[in-house]
Write a protein that holds these residues in place. Structure first.
Motif, PDB file in Angstrom:
ATOM      1  N   GLU A   1     -39.124  47.968 -39.429  1.00 50.63           N
ATOM      2  CA  GLU A   1     -39.483  46.735 -38.667  1.00 50.63           C
ATOM      3  C   GLU A   1     -38.385  46.320 -37.685  1.00 50.63           C
ATOM      4  OE1 GLU A   1     -40.289  42.270 -40.159  1.00 50.63           O
ATOM      5  OE2 GLU A   1     -40.545  43.826 -41.515  1.00 50.63           O
ATOM      6  N   GLY A   2     -38.608  45.877 -36.578  1.00 46.36           N
ATOM      7  CA  GLY A   2     -37.738  45.493 -35.644  1.00 46.36           C
ATOM      8  C   GLY A   2     -37.119  46.595 -34.688  1.00 46.36           C
ATOM      9  N   ILE A   3     -37.596  48.023 -34.950  1.00 46.44           N
ATOM     10  CA  ILE A   3     -37.038  48.993 -34.206  1.00 46.44           C
ATOM     11  C   ILE A   3     -37.755  49.470 -33.341  1.00 46.44           C
ATOM     12  CG2 ILE A   3     -36.044  51.275 -34.214  1.00 46.44           C
ATOM     13  CD1 ILE A   3     -34.405  49.245 -35.858  1.00 46.44           C
ATOM     14  N   LYS A   4     -37.477  49.551 -32.049  1.00 49.15           N
ATOM     15  CA  LYS A   4     -38.395  49.905 -30.769  1.00 49.15           C
ATOM     16  C   LYS A   4     -37.373  50.744 -29.872  1.00 49.15           C
ATOM     17  CE  LYS A   4     -41.504  47.735 -27.697  1.00 49.15           C
ATOM     18  NZ  LYS A   4     -42.234  46.402 -27.416  1.00 49.15           N
ATOM     19  N   CYS A   5     -38.499  51.647 -29.415  1.00 52.57           N
ATOM     20  CA  CYS A   5     -37.475  52.515 -28.128  1.00 52.57           C
ATOM     21  C   CYS A   5     -37.567  51.499 -27.078  1.00 52.57           C
ATOM     22  CB  CYS A   5     -38.427  53.934 -27.659  1.00 52.57           C
ATOM     23  SG  CYS A   5     -37.568  54.677 -26.429  1.00 52.57           S
TER      24      CYS A   5
ATOM     25  N   PHE B   1     -31.871  50.216 -30.381  1.00 51.46           N
ATOM     26  CA  PHE B   1     -33.338  50.282 -30.346  1.00 51.46           C
ATOM     27  C   PHE B   1     -33.584  49.094 -31.325  1.00 51.46           C
ATOM     28  CE2 PHE B   1     -32.092  54.565 -29.623  1.00 51.46           C
ATOM     29  CZ  PHE B   1     -33.430  55.255 -29.257  1.00 51.46           C
ATOM     30  N   ARG B   2     -32.807  48.191 -31.537  1.00 55.16           N
ATOM     31  CA  ARG B   2     -33.422  47.040 -32.337  1.00 55.16           C
ATOM     32  C   ARG B   2     -33.773  45.911 -31.245  1.00 55.16           C
ATOM     33  NH1 ARG B   2     -32.454  46.702 -37.585  1.00 55.16           N
ATOM     34  NH2 ARG B   2     -30.955  48.078 -38.579  1.00 55.16           N
ATOM     35  N   GLN B   3     -34.900  45.289 -31.542  1.00 56.95           N
ATOM     36  CA  GLN B   3     -35.598  44.202 -30.648  1.00 56.95           C
ATOM     37  C   GLN B   3     -34.526  43.189 -30.868  1.00 56.95           C
ATOM     38  OE1 GLN B   3     -39.476  43.678 -31.667  1.00 56.95           O
ATOM     39  NE2 GLN B   3     -39.954  45.708 -31.616  1.00 56.95           N
TER      40      GLN B   3
ATOM     41  N   SER C   1     -25.524  54.443 -36.019  1.00 52.53           N
ATOM     42  CA  SER C   1     -26.024  56.005 -36.265  1.00 52.53           C
ATOM     43  C   SER C   1     -26.849  56.472 -34.996  1.00 52.53           C
ATOM     44  CB  SER C   1     -27.008  55.941 -37.550  1.00 52.53           C
ATOM     45  OG  SER C   1     -26.332  55.713 -38.704  1.00 52.53           O
ATOM     46  N   HIS C   2     -26.640  57.762 -34.535  1.00 56.52           N
ATOM     47  CA  HIS C   2     -27.466  58.216 -33.298  1.00 56.52           C
ATOM     48  C   HIS C   2     -28.624  58.255 -33.724  1.00 56.52           C
ATOM     49  CE1 HIS C   2     -27.784  60.495 -29.845  1.00 56.52           C
ATOM     50  NE2 HIS C   2     -28.496  61.210 -30.290  1.00 56.52           N
ATOM     51  N   THR C   3     -29.594  57.926 -32.531  1.00 54.14           N
ATOM     52  CA  THR C   3     -31.099  57.667 -32.995  1.00 54.14           C
ATOM     53  C   THR C   3     -31.980  58.358 -31.720  1.00 54.14           C
ATOM     54  OG1 THR C   3     -30.893  55.576 -34.341  1.00 54.14           O
ATOM     55  CG2 THR C   3     -32.922  56.078 -33.416  1.00 54.14           C
ATOM     56  N   ARG C   4     -32.859  59.066 -31.781  1.00 48.58           N
ATOM     57  CA  ARG C   4     -33.488  59.527 -30.707  1.00 48.58           C
ATOM     58  C   ARG C   4     -35.074  59.198 -31.031  1.00 48.58           C
ATOM     59  NH1 ARG C   4     -35.698  65.035 -29.882  1.00 48.58           N
ATOM     60  NH2 ARG C   4     -34.388  65.723 -31.626  1.00 48.58           N
ATOM     61  N   CYS C   5     -35.534  58.798 -29.684  1.00 54.95           N
ATOM     62  CA  CYS C   5     -37.185  58.787 -29.769  1.00 54.95           C
ATOM     63  C   CYS C   5     -37.776  59.879 -29.718  1.00 54.95           C
ATOM     64  CB  CYS C   5     -37.540  57.763 -28.784  1.00 54.95           C
ATOM     65  SG  CYS C   5     -39.248  57.591 -28.324  1.00 54.95           S
ATOM     66  N   PRO C   6     -38.698  60.489 -30.600  1.00 58.57           N
ATOM     67  CA  PRO C   6     -39.459  61.716 -30.340  1.00 58.57           C
ATOM     68  C   PRO C   6     -40.544  61.603 -29.184  1.00 58.57           C
ATOM     69  CG  PRO C   6     -40.469  60.738 -32.325  1.00 58.57           C
ATOM     70  CD  PRO C   6     -38.920  59.803 -31.909  1.00 58.57           C
TER      71      PRO C   6
ATOM     72  N   ARG D   1     -41.858  56.049 -35.033  1.00 57.26           N
ATOM     73  CA  ARG D   1     -41.096  57.182 -35.634  1.00 57.26           C
ATOM     74  C   ARG D   1     -39.885  57.570 -34.775  1.00 57.26           C
ATOM     75  NH1 ARG D   1     -42.806  62.868 -34.324  1.00 57.26           N
ATOM     76  NH2 ARG D   1     -41.256  64.230 -35.788  1.00 57.26           N
ATOM     77  N   PHE D   2     -38.723  57.789 -35.493  1.00 56.83           N
ATOM     78  CA  PHE D   2     -37.232  57.954 -34.767  1.00 56.83           C
ATOM     79  C   PHE D   2     -36.793  59.409 -35.700  1.00 56.83           C
ATOM     80  CE2 PHE D   2     -38.671  53.809 -33.835  1.00 56.83           C
ATOM     81  CZ  PHE D   2     -38.348  53.965 -32.515  1.00 56.83           C
ATOM     82  N   PHE D   3     -35.901  59.708 -34.996  1.00 57.50           N
ATOM     83  CA  PHE D   3     -34.883  60.799 -35.511  1.00 57.50           C
ATOM     84  C   PHE D   3     -33.479  60.018 -35.629  1.00 57.50           C
ATOM     85  CE2 PHE D   3     -37.553  63.724 -33.044  1.00 57.50           C
ATOM     86  CZ  PHE D   3     -38.394  64.380 -34.270  1.00 57.50           C
ATOM     87  N   ILE D   4     -33.042  59.971 -36.938  1.00 64.52           N
ATOM     88  CA  ILE D   4     -31.794  59.074 -37.156  1.00 64.52           C
ATOM     89  C   ILE D   4     -30.697  59.626 -37.826  1.00 64.52           C
ATOM     90  CG2 ILE D   4     -30.956  57.116 -38.092  1.00 64.52           C
ATOM     91  CD1 ILE D   4     -33.489  55.758 -37.901  1.00 64.52           C
TER      92      ILE D   4
END
Length: 68
Positions: A2-6, A60-62, A44-49, A14-17
Motif C-alpha cells: 500500500e502506498g508503493i508505486k513506480c 517509490f512511496r507515494q 532498500s534498493h527497489t526495482r520495478c519489474p 509487484r517489485f523486486f526489493i
C-alpha cells in the motif's frame, strides 16, 4: 505494498526489493529460520519489474505515505 508505486510507469502490483532474512543454512540448502522474517526499509534498493526503474524504496512511496 500500500502506498508503493513506480514513479516512472505507475505500476503498483509487484517489485523486486533487496531484503535481509535470517536463514537456517546447511549443506542441503537454506530455509527462513524460526522467528526470522524478511526485512526491508526505505533505503532498500527497489526495482520495478515492468519498466526496470530502480532506486531506494523511499523513491517509490507515494507522497504522504509513512515507512512500513
Amino acid at each position: 505494498l500500500e502506498g508503493i508505486k513506480c514513479p516512472q510507469c505507475g505500476q503498483e502490483e509487484r517489485f523486486f526489493i533487496v531484503s535481509t532474512v535470517l536463514a537456517d543454512v546447511t549443506d542441503g540448502g537454506a530455509d527462513i529460520a524460526p522467528g526470522g522474517g524478511i526485512e526491508w526499509d526505505d533505503s532498500s534498493h527497489t526495482r520495478c519489474p515492468g519498466c526496470g526503474h530502480s532506486g531506494p524504496l523511499a523513491a517509490f512511496r507515494q507522497q504522504g505515505e509513512e515507512a512500513a
